[in-house]
Scaffold this motif. Structure first.
Motif, PDB file in Angstrom:
ATOM      1  N   SER A 273      -3.560   6.495   0.656  1.00 17.15           N
ATOM      2  CA  SER A 273      -5.020   6.511   0.586  1.00 17.15           C
ATOM      3  C   SER A 273      -5.488   7.958   0.564  1.00 17.15           C
ATOM      4  CB  SER A 273      -5.631   5.766   1.775  1.00 17.15           C
ATOM      5  OG  SER A 273      -5.254   6.377   2.988  1.00 17.15           O
TER       6      SER A 273
ATOM      7  N   GLN B 197      -7.541   3.990  -2.723  1.00 13.33           N
ATOM      8  CA  GLN B 197      -6.268   3.452  -2.257  1.00 13.33           C
ATOM      9  C   GLN B 197      -5.322   3.297  -3.445  1.00 13.33           C
ATOM     10  OE1 GLN B 197      -6.307   2.955   1.008  1.00 13.33           O
ATOM     11  NE2 GLN B 197      -8.529   3.049   1.298  1.00 13.33           N
TER      12      GLN B 197
ATOM     13  N   LYS C  65       0.834  -1.196   0.000  1.00 16.79           N
ATOM     14  CA  LYS C  65       0.000   0.000   0.000  1.00 16.79           C
ATOM     15  C   LYS C  65       0.873   1.251   0.000  1.00 16.79           C
ATOM     16  CE  LYS C  65      -3.879   2.187   2.388  1.00 16.79           C
ATOM     17  NZ  LYS C  65      -4.815   2.100   3.524  1.00 16.79           N
TER      18      LYS C  65
END
Length: 310
Positions: free
Chosen positions: A160, A270, A157
């Motif tokens: 976001s 995201q 990740k």
């Protein structure tokens, strides 16, 4: 039979002058060393060594075979060394796949700064939109998603962001500012085409509360599958649209776009970096990911400040 291992053992037996010495050098048992050489001879259907209780010597076939084996093993070791060097040194080509909006607004602003830090790393960026991107063909594939993500994909990740509603000052001066989601039915709406989503229903969330989302039926005056086109139309006063906060922050700071319907948002987005494998990540991939995460965090902090000030 592991032929490569047998070749290495055979060479070590000659270099060390015996099976016991080779076994100690290789941290193997003498029985295993003896068996591997015997397996090699059986595979070749020829005797490589003459063995007596007092002496070990090469046969004629063994001398010819050892000469070639040394060259082969040296080439293999050199290939391994070069591959390992490529995997760990901060040089080489980094292959990246990204959709147009991320290539323009996320990758492009980072290139100059990253190149100053790592001038020997060449960025090979492919800009394309894929429903199912060929992740295994690239070192990094940037994937924008909503809250749902395919758990089968190996990914890290990156960031976001909220998708906020914006419009130009000129549009709001002409048409007025909406204060409730239901008032969007009286406005010109610009929508980005997203596969699987209804374009005539705008699903809005109150970012300050966990209430159920509100769905507003709208008739978009513009549908387009290109984020920059939507942004350009909004800047020119064509209507109200939703844009990721990270992308719209510079326009908010300059007053070219204004946020409407705060605290309502059109969703949470995201950004992931998909990787072809969990193992053997090249060092150039690792340092780029760290730089990408660091810079997007800095940019996100600036975007939040811009949004709070607008």
């Amino acid at each position: 039979m592991d032929r490569l291992l047998s070749m290495r053992v055979f060479q070590k037996v000659i270099d060390e002058g015996g099976f016991a010495a080779a076994a100690r050098a290789l941290d193997m048992s003498p029985a295993v060393v003896t068996r591997l050489v015997a397996d090699l001879e059986e595979h070749l259907s020829t005797r490589l060594l003459h063995r007596t209780t007092r002496k070990l010597s090469l046969s004629m076939a063994g001398e010819i075979y050892l000469e070639r084996v040394r060259v082969i093993l040296q080439d293999i070791d050199e290939a391994d060394r070069m591959a390992n060097c490529q995997n760990h040194q901060l040089a080489g080509v980094l292959r990246i796949l990204a959709p147009p909006v991320l290539a323009t607004h996320v990758l492009a602003p980072l290139i100059a700064g990253f190149r100053q830090l790592h001038p020997k790393i060449v960025l090979n960026i492919e800009v394309a939109s894929y429903k199912e991107p060929p992740i295994e063909e690239y070192d990094i594939t940037l994937l924008p998603t909503d809250d749902q993500f395919n758990g089968d994909v190996i990914a890290r990740k990156i960031s976001s962001a909220e998708s906020i509603l914006v419009a130009s000052p000129a549009y709001l001066k002409l048409r007025g500012t909406p204060f409730k989601p239901e008032e969007l039915t009286q406005h010109d709406v610009l929508r980005l085409k997203i596969p699987g989503q209804q374009q005539r229903v705008w699903r809005l969330l109150d970012s300050d509360h966990d209430d159920a989302p509100v769905e507003v039926a709208v008739e978009p005056v513009l549908w387009v599958n290109h984020s920059d086109t939507v942004m350009r139309a909004a800047l020119d006063g064509a209507g109200i649209t939703s844009v990721a906060l990270d992308l719209v922050a510079p326009y908010l700071m300059r007053g070219e776009l204004l946020r409407v319907l705060r605290p309502w948002i059109a969703g949470r987005l995201q950004l992931y970096a998909a990787l072809p494998s969990r193992q053997f990540m090249p060092e150039r991939t690792r340092v780029f990911l760290e730089y990408l995460i660091e810079q997007t965090r800095i940019h996100a902090d600036g975007a939040l400040l811009a949004c709070n000030a607008c």
